[in-house]
Scaffold this motif. Sequence first.
Motif, mmCIF file in Angstrom:
data_model
loop_
_atom_site.group_PDB
_atom_site.id
_atom_site.type_symbol
_atom_site.label_atom_id
_atom_site.label_comp_id
_atom_site.label_asym_id
_atom_site.label_seq_id
_atom_site.Cartn_x
_atom_site.Cartn_y
_atom_site.Cartn_z
ATOM 1 N N LEU A 77 -50.345 -10.966 -0.827
ATOM 2 C CA LEU A 77 -50.418 -12.372 -0.457
ATOM 3 C C LEU A 77 -49.769 -13.184 -1.555
ATOM 4 O O LEU A 77 -50.327 -13.333 -2.640
ATOM 5 N N MET A 78 -48.580 -13.701 -1.272
ATOM 6 C CA MET A 78 -47.890 -14.567 -2.208
ATOM 7 C C MET A 78 -48.278 -16.015 -1.911
ATOM 8 O O MET A 78 -48.949 -16.302 -0.925
ATOM 9 N N ASN A 102 -43.615 -7.503 -5.355
ATOM 10 C CA ASN A 102 -43.209 -8.883 -5.108
ATOM 11 C C ASN A 102 -43.592 -9.831 -6.236
ATOM 12 O O ASN A 102 -42.761 -10.640 -6.665
ATOM 13 N N PRO A 103 -44.821 -9.804 -6.737
ATOM 14 C CA PRO A 103 -45.184 -10.733 -7.810
ATOM 15 C C PRO A 103 -44.402 -10.505 -9.094
ATOM 16 O O PRO A 103 -44.168 -11.440 -9.859
ATOM 17 N N VAL A 104 -43.984 -9.260 -9.324
ATOM 18 C CA VAL A 104 -43.183 -8.949 -10.511
ATOM 19 C C VAL A 104 -41.775 -9.503 -10.338
ATOM 20 O O VAL A 104 -41.222 -10.135 -11.252
ATOM 21 N N TRP A 161 -53.981 -10.347 -5.726
ATOM 22 C CA TRP A 161 -53.997 -10.429 -4.264
ATOM 23 C C TRP A 161 -53.015 -9.456 -3.614
ATOM 24 O O TRP A 161 -52.231 -9.820 -2.748
ATOM 25 N N SER A 162 -53.052 -8.221 -4.048
ATOM 26 C CA SER A 162 -52.241 -7.176 -3.427
ATOM 27 C C SER A 162 -53.044 -5.886 -3.371
ATOM 28 O O SER A 162 -54.129 -5.784 -3.948
ATOM 29 N N SER A 163 -52.489 -4.893 -2.694
ATOM 30 C CA SER A 163 -53.152 -3.600 -2.530
ATOM 31 C C SER A 163 -52.885 -2.643 -3.682
ATOM 32 O O SER A 163 -53.333 -1.494 -3.628
ATOM 33 N N PHE A 164 -52.183 -3.088 -4.728
ATOM 34 C CA PHE A 164 -51.852 -2.168 -5.814
ATOM 35 C C PHE A 164 -53.105 -1.620 -6.489
ATOM 36 O O PHE A 164 -53.130 -0.456 -6.906
#
Length: 236
Positions: free
Chosen positions: A63-64, A131-133, A146-149
Amino acid sequence: MSDMDVIMPRRARIAVAGIPWHIIQRGNNRSACFYSPGDYSLYLHLLEEQARKYACAIHAYCLMTNHVHILLTPETASGPSLMMKNLGQRYVQYINRKYQRSGTLWEGRFRSCLAQSENYLLVCSRYIELNPVRAAMVDRPGQYHWSSFACNGEGRSDKLISHHPHYMSLGNSAQDRCRAYRDLLRVHDDGKTTEEIRRATQGNYVLGDSRFSADIEQILGRRVVPGNSGRPVGSC
């Protein structure tokens, strides 16, 4: 009649059950979709609820601020569209009520592509969680909440995630799988694969080799890859 008077029909979505989908949904005019931690949490709660209702197994998400990425495998061809429709409507109702606003929140219909499991499922998951990186919001994917990592790369429990068999094949134990997945995320991307994912998702095409494309074309009876001409697709 001028070119401006011609309304081009919208291409029917490429929808097949039992094959992974990469989904992107953006905020209207690329504006924010999330304003507080509670908004992110509520969206994930609704995603879990609707994914269960429409039999969509979620493998990865991110979620971005102004868009979302989801990687899933549906049991029915209509499952993802029904899931996203009901999820989107309920989330917009929540946002409008909470922030005393009105009108739409989303850009329109979500973008999607079918991803070949053998060659692209884990690569697509990698793309989503990095994506956030790429956006320079964090230095490492584990720093983004807010990611599945945290589930796929660190082994933390996440009731939203259903691991795909190709993820499970990364190792004999959860620790081995997480280590192998983290190694995958460290692999340098020359940009080619990222552009393939963007192009396929934005264009509603398939993401896979020629045999995979031919199989999907045979199932649907229509072209599922870009032609040789056409304007370039923007980034995601």
